[in-house]
Design an enzyme around this catalytic site. Structure first.
Site, PDB file in Angstrom:
ATOM      1  N   CYS A 134      -4.489  -7.644  23.318  1.00  0.00           N
ATOM      2  CA  CYS A 134      -3.148  -7.116  23.014  1.00  0.00           C
ATOM      3  C   CYS A 134      -2.206  -8.249  22.611  1.00  0.00           C
ATOM      4  O   CYS A 134      -2.122  -9.280  23.290  1.00  0.00           O
ATOM      5  CB  CYS A 134      -2.590  -6.390  24.236  1.00  0.00           C
ATOM      6  SG  CYS A 134      -0.954  -5.693  23.941  1.00  0.00           S
ATOM      7  N   CYS A 174       9.126  -1.121  20.083  1.00  0.00           N
ATOM      8  CA  CYS A 174       8.250   0.076  20.119  1.00  0.00           C
ATOM      9  C   CYS A 174       8.177   0.727  21.506  1.00  0.00           C
ATOM     10  O   CYS A 174       8.169   1.958  21.601  1.00  0.00           O
ATOM     11  CB  CYS A 174       6.839  -0.281  19.645  1.00  0.00           C
ATOM     12  SG  CYS A 174       6.818  -1.069  18.038  1.00  0.00           S
ATOM     13  N   CYS A 184       0.833  -1.216   0.000  1.00  0.00           N
ATOM     14  CA  CYS A 184       0.000   0.000   0.000  1.00  0.00           C
ATOM     15  C   CYS A 184       0.855   1.248   0.000  1.00  0.00           C
ATOM     16  O   CYS A 184       0.340   2.349   0.062  1.00  0.00           O
ATOM     17  CB  CYS A 184      -0.909   0.000   1.224  1.00  0.00           C
ATOM     18  SG  CYS A 184       0.016   0.195   2.763  1.00  0.00           S
ATOM     19  N   HIS A 212       5.742  -6.907  25.015  1.00  0.00           N
ATOM     20  CA  HIS A 212       5.272  -7.203  26.371  1.00  0.00           C
ATOM     21  C   HIS A 212       6.384  -7.044  27.409  1.00  0.00           C
ATOM     22  O   HIS A 212       6.170  -6.479  28.487  1.00  0.00           O
ATOM     23  CB  HIS A 212       4.761  -8.650  26.350  1.00  0.00           C
ATOM     24  CG  HIS A 212       4.106  -9.128  27.595  1.00  0.00           C
ATOM     25  ND1 HIS A 212       2.965  -8.563  28.117  1.00  0.00           N
ATOM     26  CD2 HIS A 212       4.419 -10.172  28.414  1.00  0.00           C
ATOM     27  CE1 HIS A 212       2.598  -9.235  29.201  1.00  0.00           C
ATOM     28  NE2 HIS A 212       3.458 -10.206  29.401  1.00  0.00           N
ATOM     29  N   CYS A 270       1.541  -5.876  14.592  1.00  0.00           N
ATOM     30  CA  CYS A 270       1.794  -5.564  13.180  1.00  0.00           C
ATOM     31  C   CYS A 270       3.126  -6.120  12.697  1.00  0.00           C
ATOM     32  O   CYS A 270       3.326  -6.266  11.495  1.00  0.00           O
ATOM     33  CB  CYS A 270       1.683  -4.064  12.916  1.00  0.00           C
ATOM     34  SG  CYS A 270       3.145  -3.120  13.376  1.00  0.00           S
ATOM     35  N   CYS A 316       3.934  -2.952  10.184  1.00  0.00           N
ATOM     36  CA  CYS A 316       2.907  -2.451   9.260  1.00  0.00           C
ATOM     37  C   CYS A 316       2.365  -1.127   9.774  1.00  0.00           C
ATOM     38  O   CYS A 316       1.359  -1.096  10.461  1.00  0.00           O
ATOM     39  CB  CYS A 316       1.783  -3.480   9.132  1.00  0.00           C
ATOM     40  SG  CYS A 316       0.564  -3.065   7.873  1.00  0.00           S
ATOM     41  N   CYS A 358      -3.359  -2.768  31.832  1.00  0.00           N
ATOM     42  CA  CYS A 358      -2.856  -3.684  30.803  1.00  0.00           C
ATOM     43  C   CYS A 358      -3.971  -4.021  29.812  1.00  0.00           C
ATOM     44  O   CYS A 358      -5.111  -4.273  30.197  1.00  0.00           O
ATOM     45  CB  CYS A 358      -2.344  -4.946  31.483  1.00  0.00           C
ATOM     46  SG  CYS A 358      -1.995  -6.269  30.314  1.00  0.00           S
ATOM     47  N   CYS A 413      -1.415  -3.450  21.239  1.00  0.00           N
ATOM     48  CA  CYS A 413      -0.509  -3.827  20.153  1.00  0.00           C
ATOM     49  C   CYS A 413      -1.281  -4.815  19.270  1.00  0.00           C
ATOM     50  O   CYS A 413      -1.782  -5.825  19.777  1.00  0.00           O
ATOM     51  CB  CYS A 413       0.747  -4.486  20.726  1.00  0.00           C
ATOM     52  SG  CYS A 413       1.764  -5.310  19.482  1.00  0.00           S
ATOM     53  N   CYS A 438       7.082  -3.347  27.931  1.00  0.00           N
ATOM     54  CA  CYS A 438       5.906  -2.481  28.044  1.00  0.00           C
ATOM     55  C   CYS A 438       5.821  -1.791  29.411  1.00  0.00           C
ATOM     56  O   CYS A 438       5.980  -2.438  30.455  1.00  0.00           O
ATOM     57  CB  CYS A 438       4.648  -3.325  27.812  1.00  0.00           C
ATOM     58  SG  CYS A 438       3.138  -2.351  27.880  1.00  0.00           S
ATOM     59  N   CYS A 466       4.384  -7.176   4.838  1.00  0.00           N
ATOM     60  CA  CYS A 466       4.000  -7.843   3.579  1.00  0.00           C
ATOM     61  C   CYS A 466       5.208  -8.540   2.959  1.00  0.00           C
ATOM     62  O   CYS A 466       5.106  -9.675   2.491  1.00  0.00           O
ATOM     63  CB  CYS A 466       3.406  -6.845   2.590  1.00  0.00           C
ATOM     64  SG  CYS A 466       1.929  -6.030   3.190  1.00  0.00           S
ATOM     65  N   CYS A 476       1.625   2.819  20.157  1.00  0.00           N
ATOM     66  CA  CYS A 476       0.282   2.253  20.259  1.00  0.00           C
ATOM     67  C   CYS A 476      -0.250   2.217  21.684  1.00  0.00           C
ATOM     68  O   CYS A 476      -1.331   2.744  21.977  1.00  0.00           O
ATOM     69  CB  CYS A 476       0.269   0.849  19.657  1.00  0.00           C
ATOM     70  SG  CYS A 476       0.822   0.827  17.945  1.00  0.00           S
ATOM     71  N   CYS A 511       4.780   1.724   4.048  1.00  0.00           N
ATOM     72  CA  CYS A 511       6.143   1.673   4.590  1.00  0.00           C
ATOM     73  C   CYS A 511       7.000   2.795   4.008  1.00  0.00           C
ATOM     74  O   CYS A 511       7.809   3.407   4.711  1.00  0.00           O
ATOM     75  CB  CYS A 511       6.779   0.309   4.331  1.00  0.00           C
ATOM     76  SG  CYS A 511       6.068  -0.998   5.352  1.00  0.00           S
TER      77      CYS A 511
HETATM   78  S1  SF4 Z   1      -0.564  -3.820  27.430  1.00  0.00           S
HETATM   79 FE1  SF4 Z   1      -0.016  -5.572  26.088  1.00  0.00          FE
HETATM   80  S2  SF4 Z   1       2.221  -5.506  25.942  1.00  0.00           S
HETATM   81 FE2  SF4 Z   1       1.648  -4.174  27.678  1.00  0.00          FE
HETATM   82  S3  SF4 Z   1       1.775  -5.541  29.460  1.00  0.00           S
HETATM   83 FE3  SF4 Z   1      -0.331  -5.623  28.755  1.00  0.00          FE
HETATM   84  S4  SF4 Z   1      -0.388  -7.415  27.350  1.00  0.00           S
HETATM   85 FE4  SF4 Z   1       1.749  -6.871  27.665  1.00  0.00          FE
HETATM   86  S1  SF4 Z   2       1.107  -2.862  16.687  1.00  0.00           S
HETATM   87 FE1  SF4 Z   2       2.681  -3.583  18.175  1.00  0.00          FE
HETATM   88  S2  SF4 Z   2       4.504  -3.999  16.901  1.00  0.00           S
HETATM   89 FE2  SF4 Z   2       3.119  -2.725  15.665  1.00  0.00          FE
HETATM   90  S3  SF4 Z   2       3.768  -0.595  16.048  1.00  0.00           S
HETATM   91 FE3  SF4 Z   2       2.131  -1.046  17.557  1.00  0.00          FE
HETATM   92  S4  SF4 Z   2       3.227  -1.776  19.371  1.00  0.00           S
HETATM   93 FE4  SF4 Z   2       4.683  -1.878  17.668  1.00  0.00          FE
END
Ligand code: SF4
Ligand code: SF4
Length: 310
Positions: free
Chosen positions: A250, A259, A50, A221, A281, A185, A244, A278, A224, A147, A271, A53
């Site tokens: 997630c 990230c 698309c 995770h 992606c 993505c 969480c 999350c 995070c 992709c 995100c 990127c």
């Molecule tokens: S929000 Fe998602 S990545 Fe963060 S601790 Fe919870 S499950 Fe894990």
């Molecule tokens: S969806 Fe997950 S891997 Fe993709 S940019 Fe958000 S936090 Fe990062």
């Protein structure tokens, strides 16, 4: 984030500067060793994608995208950014892929339609033919985005083209070139540009499962800031809640990407900072199944996991 006006200004600047090797810019101290002589030529081709990127790559901050394109990477061709078009562009691509234009790396964005080559062409030739020929002449290839790395949205269940990743394409062809996978993505601009700088300055970066270890060693995770909530079982019940996001499906526990420490949009947010789960992606699961939408309840996620374990 840049607005549309700034984007067009940047795109115009990039287009105008193609072919000029010594574009003046701010030289990042870490990049001082890179000279016009030792920067690799880069040919950037797009398959089933698309272009998201490519847009993400223009959001690079340090160094900025203009410096990356004109000074550090020697991007010789990109369908969206190059001034060359039509026959001129085809000639340029052919010169590189035939090996006549010197050493180069290939960057590939998008999947490859294995069962329907005519679904993706450059000029009047299937994209797949360029990739097959390039395997004999390129120094290596960087698969840019989910992709190109996993098939992504073009390979989603039900697609008619049998879209495959770059790695799977070469595997089916019985070819084994040097490949670096950079999923996402879209991809984070740092993941791609810094990999390319590494290729130019010190060679192949350390890889883990084919991806640069620097960016993909640990799960979202693990890094995070809400991991403490996860341990304390403080869960968000609906989108926008604090806590969480595991019960909102997630995929941080299944996704390798940095990230949480790198952040996005020039370090403004990412995100989970925006209270969105999350969606994995950068994972191989992304968009693969019809019954596994980006946003789902905990119950849906559990049903999916139990189906996968049958
Ligand atoms: S929000 Fe998602 S990545 Fe963060 S601790 Fe919870 S499950 Fe894990
Ligand atoms: S969806 Fe997950 S891997 Fe993709 S940019 Fe958000 S936090 Fe990062």
């Amino acid at each position: 984030m840049i607005d549309r006006r700034e984007f067009l200004k940047m795109a115009a600047c990039l287009s105008a500067s193609f072919g000029i090797s010594n574009f003046p810019g701010i030289v990042n101290a870490a990049l001082k060793k890179i000279t016009p002589e030792n920067t690799p030529q880069l040919i950037y081709l797009q398959g089933q994608s698309c272009t998201g990127c490519s847009i993400s790559l223009l959001q690079a901050e340090s160094p900025d995208a203009v410096s990356m394109v004109t000074q550090y990477s020697k991007l010789s061709f990109h369908a969206d950014l190059s001034a060359a078009s039509g026959k001129q562009a085809l000639k340029l691509i052919e010169e590189y892929i035939s090996g006549d234009a010197g050493e180069y790396f290939l960057a590939v964005e998008g999947a490859i339609p294995w069962a329907m080559p005519e679904a993706c062409v450059i000029g009047d030739k299937p994209f797949a033919d360029y990739l097959t020929a390039a395997a004999k002449t390129m120094n290596g290839a960087v698969a840019v985005g989910t992709c190109a790395v996993h098939g992504g949205i073009p390979a989603a269940e039900g697609n008619l083209t049998d879209a495959v990743s770059l790695k799977e394409f070469y595997k089916r062809k019985g070819i084994n070139p040097l490949l670096i996978d950079i999923p996402g993505c879209p991809v984070h601009p740092d993941w791609v540009w810094k990999t390319i700088i590494h290729l130019a300055q010190v060679g192949l970066p350390e890889l883990i499962n084919g991806r640069p270890k620097l960016f993909f060693q640990r799960k979202v995770h693990e890094l995070c800031p809400r991991y403490h909530d996860f341990q304390q079982e403080i869960f968000a019940e609906k989108l926008g809640d604090k806590g969480c996001l595991f019960k909102l499906g997630c995929l941080g526990p299944d996704t390798y990407a940095d990230c949480p420490t790198r952040w996005w949009n020039g370090g403004q947010t990412w995100c989970i900072d925006a209270n969105a789960p999350c969606i994995g992606c950068a994972s191989s699961q992304f968009a693969s199944k019809k019954n596994f939408p980006f946003y789902r309840s905990f119950e849906q996620a559990m049903i999916k996991n139990s189906e996968d374990n049958k």
